[in-house]
Motif scaffolding. Structure first.
Motif, PDB file in Angstrom:
ATOM      1  N   GLU A  12       0.840  -1.205   0.000  1.00  0.00           N
ATOM      2  CA  GLU A  12       0.000   0.000   0.000  1.00  0.00           C
ATOM      3  C   GLU A  12       0.875   1.255   0.000  1.00  0.00           C
ATOM      4  O   GLU A  12       0.559   2.243  -0.665  1.00  0.00           O
ATOM      5  CB  GLU A  12      -0.921  -0.002   1.232  1.00  0.00           C
ATOM      6  CG  GLU A  12      -2.016  -1.049   1.183  1.00  0.00           C
ATOM      7  CD  GLU A  12      -2.922  -0.886  -0.027  1.00  0.00           C
ATOM      8  OE1 GLU A  12      -3.275   0.271  -0.363  1.00  0.00           O
ATOM      9  OE2 GLU A  12      -3.270  -1.905  -0.655  1.00  0.00           O
ATOM     10  N   VAL A  13       1.983   1.190   0.741  1.00  0.00           N
ATOM     11  CA  VAL A  13       2.909   2.319   0.768  1.00  0.00           C
ATOM     12  C   VAL A  13       3.507   2.536  -0.616  1.00  0.00           C
ATOM     13  O   VAL A  13       3.614   3.670  -1.102  1.00  0.00           O
ATOM     14  CB  VAL A  13       4.040   2.080   1.799  1.00  0.00           C
ATOM     15  CG1 VAL A  13       5.134   3.132   1.656  1.00  0.00           C
ATOM     16  CG2 VAL A  13       3.478   2.108   3.212  1.00  0.00           C
ATOM     17  N   MET A  14       3.907   1.455  -1.291  1.00  0.00           N
ATOM     18  CA  MET A  14       4.470   1.568  -2.628  1.00  0.00           C
ATOM     19  C   MET A  14       3.459   2.163  -3.609  1.00  0.00           C
ATOM     20  O   MET A  14       3.786   3.001  -4.439  1.00  0.00           O
ATOM     21  CB  MET A  14       4.918   0.188  -3.139  1.00  0.00           C
ATOM     22  CG  MET A  14       6.067  -0.448  -2.363  1.00  0.00           C
ATOM     23  SD  MET A  14       7.599   0.510  -2.405  1.00  0.00           S
ATOM     24  CE  MET A  14       7.657   1.123  -0.710  1.00  0.00           C
ATOM     25  N   GLU A  88       8.378   0.254  11.382  1.00  0.00           N
ATOM     26  CA  GLU A  88       8.704   1.265  12.393  1.00  0.00           C
ATOM     27  C   GLU A  88       7.917   2.561  12.224  1.00  0.00           C
ATOM     28  O   GLU A  88       7.479   3.164  13.207  1.00  0.00           O
ATOM     29  CB  GLU A  88      10.201   1.579  12.342  1.00  0.00           C
ATOM     30  CG  GLU A  88      11.086   0.417  12.764  1.00  0.00           C
ATOM     31  CD  GLU A  88      12.563   0.737  12.590  1.00  0.00           C
ATOM     32  OE1 GLU A  88      12.872   1.912  12.291  1.00  0.00           O
ATOM     33  OE2 GLU A  88      13.398  -0.171  12.739  1.00  0.00           O
ATOM     34  N   THR A  89       7.775   2.997  10.983  1.00  0.00           N
ATOM     35  CA  THR A  89       7.190   4.331  10.748  1.00  0.00           C
ATOM     36  C   THR A  89       5.905   4.319   9.916  1.00  0.00           C
ATOM     37  O   THR A  89       5.221   5.333   9.832  1.00  0.00           O
ATOM     38  CB  THR A  89       8.208   5.240  10.018  1.00  0.00           C
ATOM     39  OG1 THR A  89       8.437   4.740   8.695  1.00  0.00           O
ATOM     40  CG2 THR A  89       9.533   5.271  10.774  1.00  0.00           C
ATOM     41  N   GLY A  90       5.621   3.193   9.274  1.00  0.00           N
ATOM     42  CA  GLY A  90       4.445   3.145   8.415  1.00  0.00           C
ATOM     43  C   GLY A  90       4.679   3.766   7.050  1.00  0.00           C
ATOM     44  O   GLY A  90       3.741   3.940   6.272  1.00  0.00           O
ATOM     45  N   ALA A  91       5.940   4.117   6.741  1.00  0.00           N
ATOM     46  CA  ALA A  91       6.266   4.740   5.455  1.00  0.00           C
ATOM     47  C   ALA A  91       7.635   4.253   5.006  1.00  0.00           C
ATOM     48  O   ALA A  91       8.347   3.570   5.742  1.00  0.00           O
ATOM     49  CB  ALA A  91       6.257   6.256   5.573  1.00  0.00           C
ATOM     50  N   TYR A  92       7.992   4.615   3.770  1.00  0.00           N
ATOM     51  CA  TYR A  92       9.312   4.257   3.241  1.00  0.00           C
ATOM     52  C   TYR A  92       9.771   5.318   2.259  1.00  0.00           C
ATOM     53  O   TYR A  92       8.979   5.818   1.457  1.00  0.00           O
ATOM     54  CB  TYR A  92       9.283   2.902   2.528  1.00  0.00           C
ATOM     55  CG  TYR A  92      10.614   2.511   1.931  1.00  0.00           C
ATOM     56  CD1 TYR A  92      11.658   2.086   2.740  1.00  0.00           C
ATOM     57  CD2 TYR A  92      10.828   2.605   0.557  1.00  0.00           C
ATOM     58  CE1 TYR A  92      12.891   1.749   2.206  1.00  0.00           C
ATOM     59  CE2 TYR A  92      12.062   2.269   0.010  1.00  0.00           C
ATOM     60  CZ  TYR A  92      13.086   1.846   0.835  1.00  0.00           C
ATOM     61  OH  TYR A  92      14.309   1.522   0.303  1.00  0.00           O
TER      62      TYR A  92
END
Length: 238
Positions: A12-14, A88-92
């Protein structure tokens, strides 16, 4: 968190990073799926950041044994980075080369973003095109072209020449990025002239290195020259 849920969250982040579906699929198959497969093969359901060192060592050994390529090895490491960051952060953030991306001038950012959303490129190539177009927008603005509709052929060529003076390789990539962007502007009716063809740089991909003649072949060629004629004598002398 269950590793399968984390994998879905990473995807989902991607997807939120505006990559094309083919790019998302590539990231999943080359970076995310291998890490998920490792956990499933080991029967581990919960994601454990402490396993990072163990997984990295496993991939390093595979690389040294020649089981996986250098490129695959780094894709696997990126997969571990994605899992850790999302956990860790919910993002990348694609940290490599992130500082190299030059933000486009605000008046150009809309058309550049819209154009890049149609490009089917991997993350590295997409980042490069965004950087080149950011540089191009700044160059145009500094040349008095405050909006994309003001772009003209002279300014485009001056930009390509300026880049060419600073680059020993890669000018073809710059030209392609600018050419595709100009084609988009023309098709969208933002510029009146079709300028994209003036910046195409032809690559020498089919260039072949000729092997030198064998000395015997050269001697036979020299002996075959008819020295009884004026032309033959001239050629033999040279």
């Amino acid at each position: 968190m269950l590793v399968k849920e984390l994998s879905d969250k990473a995807m989902e982040v991607m997807k939120s990073m505006d990559y094309q579906p083919c790019t998302i699929t590539f990231i999943y198959s080359s970076s995310i799926r291998p890490i998920l497969d490792y956990y499933l093969a080991e029967g581990i359901e919960e994601y454990d950041p402490n396993l990072r060192s163990q997984i990295e060592t496993m991939y390093l050994e595979q690389y040294r044994e020649g089981t996986i390529s250098r490129s695959t090895y780094y894709k696997r490491l990126r997969g571990i980075d994605i899992f850790d960051a999302v956990h860790e952060t919910g993002a990348y953030e694609w940290r490599k080369h992130a500082s190299d991306v030059i933000a486009p001038v605000q008046s150009y950012s809309g058309t550049i973003s819209e154009h890049l959303s149609t490009r089917k490129l991997n993350p590295k190539s997409l980042r490069a095109e965004r950087m080149y177009l950011g540089e191009f927008s700044i160059f145009c603005a500094e040349s008095g072209l405050s909006n994309p509709c003001d772009i003209n052929g002279e300014t485009v060529l001056r930009f390509i020449k300026c880049k060419g003076l600073k680059m020993t390789v890669g000018l073809e990539m710059v030209a392609t990025a600018i050419s595709k962007y100009l084609a988009y502007l023309f098709e969208a009716g933002i510029i009146d002239s079709d300028l994209h063809s003036i910046v195409k740089v032809k690559g020498n991909r089919d260039r072949k290195v000729k092997m030198p003649f064998d000395i015997d072949v050269l001697n036979r060629l020299l002996e075959s020259i008819d020295t009884d004629t004026g032309i033959g004598k001239s050629v033999r002398a040279n």
